[in-house]
Design a protein around this motif. Structure first.
Motif, PDB file in Angstrom:
ATOM      1  N   GLY A  20       0.807  -1.211   0.000  1.00  0.00           N
ATOM      2  CA  GLY A  20       0.000   0.000   0.000  1.00  0.00           C
ATOM      3  C   GLY A  20       0.841   1.261   0.000  1.00  0.00           C
ATOM      4  N   PHE A  21       1.871   1.301   0.861  1.00  0.00           N
ATOM      5  CA  PHE A  21       2.736   2.480   0.929  1.00  0.00           C
ATOM      6  C   PHE A  21       3.439   2.729  -0.401  1.00  0.00           C
ATOM      7  N   TRP A  22       4.004   1.677  -0.984  1.00  0.00           N
ATOM      8  CA  TRP A  22       4.776   1.853  -2.214  1.00  0.00           C
ATOM      9  C   TRP A  22       3.886   2.072  -3.430  1.00  0.00           C
ATOM     10  N   LEU A  23       2.660   1.583  -3.382  1.00  0.00           N
ATOM     11  CA  LEU A  23       1.734   1.896  -4.462  1.00  0.00           C
ATOM     12  C   LEU A  23       1.369   3.380  -4.454  1.00  0.00           C
ATOM     13  N   VAL A  24       1.240   3.941  -3.272  1.00  0.00           N
ATOM     14  CA  VAL A  24       0.982   5.386  -3.182  1.00  0.00           C
ATOM     15  C   VAL A  24       2.163   6.167  -3.757  1.00  0.00           C
ATOM     16  N   TYR A  25       3.378   5.744  -3.402  1.00  0.00           N
ATOM     17  CA  TYR A  25       4.577   6.409  -3.941  1.00  0.00           C
ATOM     18  C   TYR A  25       4.622   6.252  -5.456  1.00  0.00           C
ATOM     19  N   ALA A  26       4.324   5.026  -5.947  1.00  0.00           N
ATOM     20  CA  ALA A  26       4.340   4.798  -7.387  1.00  0.00           C
ATOM     21  C   ALA A  26       3.308   5.664  -8.089  1.00  0.00           C
ATOM     22  N   ALA A  27       2.161   5.868  -7.461  1.00  0.00           N
ATOM     23  CA  ALA A  27       1.127   6.711  -8.060  1.00  0.00           C
ATOM     24  C   ALA A  27       1.613   8.152  -8.222  1.00  0.00           C
ATOM     25  N   THR A  28       2.337   8.658  -7.224  1.00  0.00           N
ATOM     26  CA  THR A  28       2.875  10.024  -7.343  1.00  0.00           C
ATOM     27  C   THR A  28       3.925  10.107  -8.449  1.00  0.00           C
ATOM     28  N   VAL A  29       4.703   9.028  -8.601  1.00  0.00           N
ATOM     29  CA  VAL A  29       5.711   9.001  -9.668  1.00  0.00           C
ATOM     30  C   VAL A  29       5.036   9.027 -11.040  1.00  0.00           C
ATOM     31  N   VAL A  30       3.977   8.233 -11.184  1.00  0.00           N
ATOM     32  CA  VAL A  30       3.257   8.186 -12.462  1.00  0.00           C
ATOM     33  C   VAL A  30       2.668   9.548 -12.798  1.00  0.00           C
ATOM     34  N   VAL A  31       2.049  10.186 -11.801  1.00  0.00           N
ATOM     35  CA  VAL A  31       1.462  11.509 -12.041  1.00  0.00           C
ATOM     36  C   VAL A  31       2.534  12.502 -12.458  1.00  0.00           C
ATOM     37  N   ARG A  32       3.653  12.463 -11.754  1.00  0.00           N
ATOM     38  CA  ARG A  32       4.760  13.369 -12.109  1.00  0.00           C
ATOM     39  C   ARG A  32       5.284  13.083 -13.516  1.00  0.00           C
ATOM     40  N   ALA A  33       5.407  11.806 -13.876  1.00  0.00           N
ATOM     41  CA  ALA A  33       5.922  11.456 -15.198  1.00  0.00           C
ATOM     42  C   ALA A  33       4.982  11.916 -16.305  1.00  0.00           C
ATOM     43  N   LEU A  34       3.687  11.777 -16.085  1.00  0.00           N
ATOM     44  CA  LEU A  34       2.715  12.152 -17.110  1.00  0.00           C
ATOM     45  C   LEU A  34       2.643  13.658 -17.315  1.00  0.00           C
ATOM     46  N   LEU A  35       3.100  14.418 -16.363  1.00  0.00           N
ATOM     47  CA  LEU A  35       3.112  15.871 -16.510  1.00  0.00           C
ATOM     48  C   LEU A  35       4.249  16.342 -17.409  1.00  0.00           C
ATOM     49  N   GLY A  36       5.268  15.480 -17.626  1.00  0.00           N
ATOM     50  CA  GLY A  36       6.412  15.841 -18.458  1.00  0.00           C
ATOM     51  C   GLY A  36       6.257  15.357 -19.887  1.00  0.00           C
ATOM     52  N   SER A  37       7.298  15.645 -20.701  1.00  0.00           N
ATOM     53  CA  SER A  37       7.264  15.275 -22.120  1.00  0.00           C
ATOM     54  C   SER A  37       7.879  13.911 -22.393  1.00  0.00           C
ATOM     55  N   ASP A  38       8.535  13.318 -21.405  1.00  0.00           N
ATOM     56  CA  ASP A  38       9.164  12.001 -21.603  1.00  0.00           C
ATOM     57  C   ASP A  38       8.837  11.100 -20.408  1.00  0.00           C
ATOM     58  N   PRO A  39       7.552  10.682 -20.256  1.00  0.00           N
ATOM     59  CA  PRO A  39       7.162   9.909 -19.069  1.00  0.00           C
ATOM     60  C   PRO A  39       7.808   8.539 -18.996  1.00  0.00           C
ATOM     61  N   TRP A  40       8.078   7.917 -20.143  1.00  0.00           N
ATOM     62  CA  TRP A  40       8.605   6.546 -20.109  1.00  0.00           C
ATOM     63  C   TRP A  40      10.004   6.489 -19.526  1.00  0.00           C
ATOM     64  N   SER A  41      10.817   7.478 -19.787  1.00  0.00           N
ATOM     65  CA  SER A  41      12.158   7.499 -19.209  1.00  0.00           C
ATOM     66  C   SER A  41      12.092   7.665 -17.689  1.00  0.00           C
ATOM     67  N   VAL A  42      11.182   8.540 -17.231  1.00  0.00           N
ATOM     68  CA  VAL A  42      11.033   8.745 -15.790  1.00  0.00           C
ATOM     69  C   VAL A  42      10.588   7.457 -15.107  1.00  0.00           C
ATOM     70  N   LEU A  43       9.597   6.793 -15.697  1.00  0.00           N
ATOM     71  CA  LEU A  43       9.098   5.548 -15.112  1.00  0.00           C
ATOM     72  C   LEU A  43      10.168   4.465 -15.139  1.00  0.00           C
ATOM     73  N   HIS A  44      10.898   4.379 -16.234  1.00  0.00           N
ATOM     74  CA  HIS A  44      11.976   3.387 -16.345  1.00  0.00           C
ATOM     75  C   HIS A  44      13.017   3.581 -15.256  1.00  0.00           C
ATOM     76  N   ASN A  45      13.351   4.815 -14.967  1.00  0.00           N
ATOM     77  CA  ASN A  45      14.393   5.098 -13.985  1.00  0.00           C
ATOM     78  C   ASN A  45      13.913   4.920 -12.546  1.00  0.00           C
ATOM     79  N   LYS A  46      12.585   5.024 -12.329  1.00  0.00           N
ATOM     80  CA  LYS A  46      12.052   4.929 -10.968  1.00  0.00           C
ATOM     81  C   LYS A  46      11.709   3.507 -10.547  1.00  0.00           C
ATOM     82  N   VAL A  47      11.523   2.608 -11.505  1.00  0.00           N
ATOM     83  CA  VAL A  47      11.144   1.235 -11.161  1.00  0.00           C
ATOM     84  C   VAL A  47      12.155   0.574 -10.221  1.00  0.00           C
TER      85      VAL A  47
END
Length: 399
Positions: free
Chosen positions: A24-51
């Motif tokens: 639950g805790f890490w899913l919340v963190y992952a959700a914030t990462v996804v939201v942050r990535a989608l706000l940028g122009s290169d979300p896949w790189s951000v998600l790749h680096n955060k996994v």
């Protein structure tokens, strides 16, 4: 009998709670990462680096749980909190170190950040590359060094700064986990206390119920003896058969069982059949139970001592006919009122009626079953005879 504390002190007994809270805790963190990535122009790189960061965090949080269970499983809450703080700090340092060591494997981000300085210089940041565009000059391109290429002292400072942030994350999970565990232990202790209290109450009710049968048996055998001594053998045989039916029915009941009012009345009819053999001309029985109260629930044989007292103090002490009446009604406040009255006999004081085994038993059974919700009243009637009244919560059986 199992140890009541073994459930909470056995290592890893609460692993479902730990797994759910960690995910639950890490899913919340992952959700914030996804939201942050989608706000940028290169979300896949951000998600790749955060996994890798998320995976490492889940594993480190799991390690905190494992060590807490092994090292502080039987410790006090304070020692568990200290152990959790130390483990959270170690996990934070490990998380920051993992991030630094994996930085070389990060996917370069294509996202650009443009800044215009007051001097008119345009600064473009893309990954580790910084491009400075100046008027009438060639752009200046700078490549920032990787974290692994920095001096050791700088790497230590960066790890320390990142550890502070991650420490609060791991400490937050530890605090949540320990608080939830403490609440579960408190609820478990409360449940075990309630079960112990219920068991003690059941044992008390069982003991009180078993007092009724010897008391009734003693009085009935006295009556049977009188019939035999007076050579009324036919009535003695009839009484013996009725007594056998009564005991077979009453003793087959669970001592803690409840019956419907209709079933309780039927039990008292069996008893009164016995007494009518003894007093064929002096005993008259009346039953007044409304149809809507037939399925009301009450403790089995709760009326037995009251009916028995009506026979003992009313019928047996009178030379004329005595009416024993059993009635039920619904009170104005929605409770069930049961009365047993006799119309004759010498009026006796409350001390004579209220201190016997039977009436004490009734009071104690009502208190054990209903507490202050039930009341009992025993006393002589103004026009002669005696009345006993029980008032208890009205519980209607479904079906």
């Amino acid at each position: 009998m199992p140890n009541p504390t073994s459930e909470t002190t056995r290592p890893f007994a609460d692993w479902p709670l730990a797994v759910k809270s960690i995910l639950g805790f890490w899913l919340v963190y992952a959700a914030t990462v996804v939201v942050r990535a989608l706000l940028g122009s290169d979300p896949w790189s951000v998600l790749h680096n955060k996994v890798p960061t998320i995976v490492a965090g889940i594993l480190l949080t799991g390690a905190i749980y494992l060590l807490l269970s092994l090292v502080a499983g039987r410790a006090s809450q304070r020692r568990k909190a200290i152990a959790a703080a130390v483990l959270s700090l170690l996990a934070a340092v490990a998380q920051a170190s993992v991030i630094m060591s994996l930085e070389r494997y990060w996917k370069p981000s294509k996202e650009e950040f443009r800044h215009v300085a007051r001097e008119g210089i345009v600064i473009i940041e893309r990954g580790r590359e910084i491009r400075i565009e100046r008027a009438a000059q060639d752009p200046l391109v700078l490549t920032m060094p990787a974290l692994a290429d920095l001096e050791r002292s700088k790497r230590i400072r960066i790890v320390a700064d990142a550890s502070v942030t991650w420490f609060f994350f791991f400490a937050a999970w530890s605090a949540f986990y320990l608080a939830t565990l403490a609440q579960a232990q408190a609820l478990g202790a409360r449940r075990r206390a309630a079960e112990a209290e219920a068991a003690a109450q059941a044992a008390h009710i069982r003991a009180l119920r078993y007092q009724v049968n010897p008391h009734f048996l003693f009085n009935t055998l006295n009556s049977l003896s009188s019939l035999i001594m007076s050579k009324r053998n036919d009535r003695a045989e009839e009484m013996l058969l009725a007594m056998s039916t009564f005991f077979r029915t009453s003793l087959s009941l669970d001592p803690n069982a409840e019956v419907t009012l209709a079933e309780e009345i039927e039990l008292q009819r069996l008893y009164l059949d016995i007494e009518m053999v003894r007093f064929p001309t002096r005993l008259k029985v009346e039953i007044d139970v409304p149809e809507e109260l037939q399925r009301a629930r009450l403790p089995a044989l709760i009326l037995q001592p009251l009916v028995e007292n009506a026979i003992k103090y009313g019928v047996s002490r009178s030379k004329g006919q005595v009416t024993v009446k059993v009635a039920a009604r619904k009170t104005a406040d929605g409770k069930l009122a049961l009365t047993v009255t006799d119309s004759g006999g010498k009026p006796l004081g409350d001390g004579d009626h209220g201190t016997g085994v039977g009436l004490r038993n009734v009071r104690q059974r009502l208190e054990a079953r209903y507490g202050a919700s039930a009341t009992s009243r025993f006393g002589p009637r103004d026009n002669g005879g005696y009345e006993a009244e029980l008032v208890l919560p009205l519980e209607i059986e479904n079906g």
